[in-house]
Design a protein around this motif. Structure first.
Motif, PDB file in Angstrom:
ATOM      1  N   ASP A  60      46.048  34.784  41.619  1.00 31.75           N
ATOM      2  CA  ASP A  60      45.425  35.752  41.402  1.00 31.75           C
ATOM      3  C   ASP A  60      45.899  37.063  41.735  1.00 31.75           C
ATOM      4  O   ASP A  60      45.216  37.922  42.024  1.00 31.75           O
ATOM      5  CB  ASP A  60      44.417  35.495  43.036  1.00 31.75           C
ATOM      6  CG  ASP A  60      43.518  34.394  43.056  1.00 31.75           C
ATOM      7  OD1 ASP A  60      42.709  33.720  41.811  1.00 31.75           O
ATOM      8  OD2 ASP A  60      42.897  33.559  44.400  1.00 31.75           O
ATOM      9  N   ILE A  61      47.191  36.905  41.475  1.00 27.87           N
ATOM     10  CA  ILE A  61      48.061  38.129  41.164  1.00 27.87           C
ATOM     11  C   ILE A  61      47.375  38.624  40.249  1.00 27.87           C
ATOM     12  O   ILE A  61      47.581  40.132  41.366  1.00 27.87           O
ATOM     13  CB  ILE A  61      49.375  37.385  40.675  1.00 27.87           C
ATOM     14  CG1 ILE A  61      50.054  38.652  40.788  1.00 27.87           C
ATOM     15  CG2 ILE A  61      49.530  36.909  39.375  1.00 27.87           C
ATOM     16  CD1 ILE A  61      52.024  38.528  40.244  1.00 27.87           C
ATOM     17  N   TRP A  62      47.178  38.384  39.592  1.00 28.86           N
ATOM     18  CA  TRP A  62      46.144  39.885  38.182  1.00 28.86           C
ATOM     19  C   TRP A  62      44.730  40.518  39.045  1.00 28.86           C
ATOM     20  O   TRP A  62      44.105  41.217  38.173  1.00 28.86           O
ATOM     21  CB  TRP A  62      46.043  39.068  36.902  1.00 28.86           C
ATOM     22  CG  TRP A  62      47.948  39.245  36.618  1.00 28.86           C
ATOM     23  CD1 TRP A  62      48.477  37.554  36.285  1.00 28.86           C
ATOM     24  CD2 TRP A  62      48.210  39.928  36.683  1.00 28.86           C
ATOM     25  NE1 TRP A  62      49.594  38.047  35.814  1.00 28.86           N
ATOM     26  CE2 TRP A  62      49.558  39.519  36.140  1.00 28.86           C
ATOM     27  CE3 TRP A  62      49.168  41.567  36.950  1.00 28.86           C
ATOM     28  CZ2 TRP A  62      51.088  39.495  36.025  1.00 28.86           C
ATOM     29  CZ3 TRP A  62      50.355  41.504  36.546  1.00 28.86           C
ATOM     30  CH2 TRP A  62      51.314  41.279  36.697  1.00 28.86           C
ATOM     31  N   LYS A  63      44.331  39.352  40.114  1.00 30.55           N
ATOM     32  CA  LYS A  63      43.255  39.883  40.290  1.00 30.55           C
ATOM     33  C   LYS A  63      42.622  41.306  41.634  1.00 30.55           C
ATOM     34  O   LYS A  63      41.800  42.055  41.670  1.00 30.55           O
ATOM     35  CB  LYS A  63      42.471  39.187  40.841  1.00 30.55           C
ATOM     36  CG  LYS A  63      41.699  37.884  40.229  1.00 30.55           C
ATOM     37  CD  LYS A  63      41.066  36.432  41.043  1.00 30.55           C
ATOM     38  CE  LYS A  63      40.748  35.757  39.852  1.00 30.55           C
ATOM     39  NZ  LYS A  63      40.576  34.436  40.481  1.00 30.55           N
ATOM     40  N   VAL A 118      54.468  38.444  46.994  1.00 31.40           N
ATOM     41  CA  VAL A 118      54.207  39.449  47.146  1.00 31.40           C
ATOM     42  C   VAL A 118      54.999  40.775  47.731  1.00 31.40           C
ATOM     43  O   VAL A 118      55.377  39.998  49.169  1.00 31.40           O
ATOM     44  CB  VAL A 118      52.774  40.029  47.792  1.00 31.40           C
ATOM     45  CG1 VAL A 118      52.314  41.074  47.128  1.00 31.40           C
ATOM     46  CG2 VAL A 118      51.973  38.851  46.730  1.00 31.40           C
ATOM     47  N   CYS A 119      55.248  42.264  47.750  1.00 30.35           N
ATOM     48  CA  CYS A 119      56.065  43.000  47.811  1.00 30.35           C
ATOM     49  C   CYS A 119      55.097  43.161  49.686  1.00 30.35           C
ATOM     50  O   CYS A 119      53.955  43.378  49.701  1.00 30.35           O
ATOM     51  CB  CYS A 119      55.773  44.374  48.332  1.00 30.35           C
ATOM     52  SG  CYS A 119      57.327  44.644  46.110  1.00 30.35           S
ATOM     53  N   ARG A 120      56.010  43.499  51.242  1.00 29.59           N
ATOM     54  CA  ARG A 120      55.885  43.491  51.642  1.00 29.59           C
ATOM     55  C   ARG A 120      55.318  44.666  52.156  1.00 29.59           C
ATOM     56  O   ARG A 120      56.724  45.766  51.749  1.00 29.59           O
ATOM     57  CB  ARG A 120      56.203  42.871  53.450  1.00 29.59           C
ATOM     58  CG  ARG A 120      55.980  41.070  53.058  1.00 29.59           C
ATOM     59  CD  ARG A 120      56.156  40.308  54.109  1.00 29.59           C
ATOM     60  NE  ARG A 120      58.485  40.130  53.371  1.00 29.59           N
ATOM     61  CZ  ARG A 120      59.198  40.193  54.274  1.00 29.59           C
ATOM     62  NH1 ARG A 120      59.032  39.528  55.561  1.00 29.59           N
ATOM     63  NH2 ARG A 120      60.480  40.065  53.880  1.00 29.59           N
ATOM     64  N   ASP A 121      55.363  45.137  53.626  1.00 26.38           N
ATOM     65  CA  ASP A 121      55.852  46.713  53.884  1.00 26.38           C
ATOM     66  C   ASP A 121      56.445  47.043  54.372  1.00 26.38           C
ATOM     67  O   ASP A 121      57.392  45.832  55.267  1.00 26.38           O
ATOM     68  CB  ASP A 121      54.910  47.366  55.392  1.00 26.38           C
ATOM     69  CG  ASP A 121      52.974  47.396  54.695  1.00 26.38           C
ATOM     70  OD1 ASP A 121      52.637  47.975  53.974  1.00 26.38           O
ATOM     71  OD2 ASP A 121      52.171  47.514  55.983  1.00 26.38           O
TER      72      ASP A 121
END
Length: 489
Positions: free
Chosen positions: A450-453, A476-479
């Motif tokens: 679902d990365i492109w959603k 996925v990048c985190r804060d």
């Protein structure tokens, strides 16, 4: 004055008798009723004539497709029209076998002449059709080939086969390789009941100037919504007649789109690859979009050293594409602080390390490992920014290519290993560089279909080095990841 008044009344009475029955003269209510009836009749007749006229035009609005409208777009809603030729069929058919699966995919190969098929071919390839005769169409381009007309008509000929439940027609060449699930993800964002023409232009600045920057290049493949395919087919043959001087099929399609007023919707995941030679620089710095297609594979080096062209792509399809198609070639950038290395991951393909701290802005720019379409090193010939290789061979990136890939089913984590390190385009034996600091790279990444959603964003990564092996965690990048990266520069 009285006589004049009487004469005037007599004149008006006679005039009224001329235009209205006698019984309505002097009856305002009846007169008004007839006026309203007359106006209504005229208005109704005019409206019906407009409706009849507009319905007879080819430029009508798209009508909804009645089947399965509530479900999301899937691969079975797409039909591929594949342009092929008898003289190249023996080698090109192997590219089609990489991505076309008869139990999942629908399409037709359109050939100029009949070809012989093995049992394996019949089982693994789309149905084959012979294009209809096009000698009735004029062709006057001095350098092109009139097969362009045949290929232009693949859209209408495929539509005429009456496939059911079609939302998109995708046109491509026999040396185009698709990532089908990524293509579905792209097309699912658009309404097939509207007019869409989706693709991209060439990597060559000169190609775009000579032909058109508003044209979807057919080798990279392009998608046409069902509604647009119907509209285009009604006008295609007459349009082709108007453009005998054009060079190729994709030029003709774009000319017809221009007549219909439909612009190109660009998506940079389609790749024409109008380049020669080593494609590493483009693949290792893929834009932050799903990879949809490859093209011109016969003109490019194999994606992996010591592999054939088909063999190298098969390695990617059987491994990373099957594990996490959406993440293939997606770039991540991180830093090994202790060793003073910049690490660039092109997931499912390669890992590169560069001595020192190189900014993400620079790492996103493709290295010119390839030649321009005119087969030279013209730095200004590309339709995008590139960067050169360091002249000092020992400052060039060390590249690790994909060796193996697997899925840890307990954690849903993909594990891809990269090895056989070598300096990028290292030439000559007289160059002696420092010892390679790492022998093997292991990349861990959760499957993320679902990365492109979500909002497009490059993944982040972190490294940990143990002896001669480097583990890289991609996700996925985190804060705080961004701030931590900036401190390292």
């Amino acid at each position: 004055m009285l006589l004049e008044a009487n004469n005037h009344r007599l004149y008006m009475a006679r005039s009224n008798q001329q235009f209205f029955p006698a019984k309505f003269v002097g009856s305002p209510f009846r007169l008004l009723t007839w006026v309203i009836i007359a106006i209504s009749f005229i208005y109704t007749t005019y409206t019906l004539s407009l409706l009849y006229y507009s319905s007879s035009l080819s430029f009508n609005q798209p009508s909804p497709v009645s089947t399965g409208e509530g479900e999301p777009t899937a691969l079975r809603h797409i039909v591929f029209g594949i342009a092929a030729s008898e003289n190249l069929w023996k080698t090109r058919k192997n590219y089609i076998k990489l991505w076309y699966h008869p139990n999942r995919t629908r399409g037709v190969v359109w050939l100029d002449k009949p070809v012989s098929l093995t049992i394996s071919d019949r089982a693994l390839l789309p149905p084959i059709k012979i294009s209809s005769d096009t000698t009735r169409f004029p062709f006057t381009n001095p350098t092109g080939h009139r097969s362009a007309i045949r290929i232009s008509r693949i859209i209408s000929e495929t539509l005429a086969l009456n496939f059911t439940d079609v939302r998109w027609f995708v046109m491509c060449d026999d040396d185009t390789v698709f990532l089908p699930d990524n293509l579905v993800g792209v097309l699912a964002d658009y309404d097939h009941r509207q007019y869409y023409y989706i693709g991209t232009s060439s990597e060559s600045h000169y190609q775009n100037i000579n032909f058109s920057n508003r044209m979807a290049y057919g080798g990279g493949g392009f998608a046409i919504s069902h509604a647009l395919a119907v509209l285009l087919s009604k006008n295609l043959d007459s349009c082709i007649h108007r453009y005998p001087t054009l060079y190729g099929s994709d030029e003709r399609i774009q000319a017809c789109m221009a007549e219909l007023g439909v612009p190109l919707t660009r998506h940079s995941g389609f790749h024409q690859y109008d380049v020669y030679g080593e494609i590493f620089g483009l693949l290792a710095a893929h834009p932050v979009v799903p990879l949809v297609s490859f093209h011109h594979l016969d003109l490019l080096s194999p994606v992996f050293p010591k592999h054939t062209r088909v063999g190298g792509l098969k390695k990617i399809f059987q491994g990373p594409v099957s594990l996490d198609s959406a993440g293939v070639m997606q770039q991540s950038i991180c830093y090994d602080v202790d060793g003073n290395w910049t690490v660039g991951v092109a997931w499912g393909y390669s890992v590169q390390i560069v001595k020192g701290v190189v900014s993400p802005r620079t790492m996103e720019i493709p290295i010119r490992t390839f030649l321009h379409w005119s087969n030279n090193w013209d730095n200004y010939a590309y339709a995008f920014t590139t960067r050169g290789l360091p002249l000092d061979h020992c400052k060039r990136p060390i590249v690790y290519y994909l060796m193996s890939s697997m899925l840890d089913e307990k954690t849903n984590m993909t594990v891809t290993k990269y090895g056989n390190p070598q300096r990028l385009l290292f030439i000559g034996s007289d160059h002696i560089c420092d010892e390679t600091p790492v022998e093997e790279m292991v990349v861990y990444k959760l499957r993320d279909p679902d990365i492109w959603k979500r909002t497009p964003r490059r993944n982040c990564c972190k490294v940990e080095k143990k002896n001669k092996k480097m583990n890289i965690h991609v996700g996925v990048c985190r804060d705080g990841d961004y701030e931590e990266m900036m401190k390292l520069q």
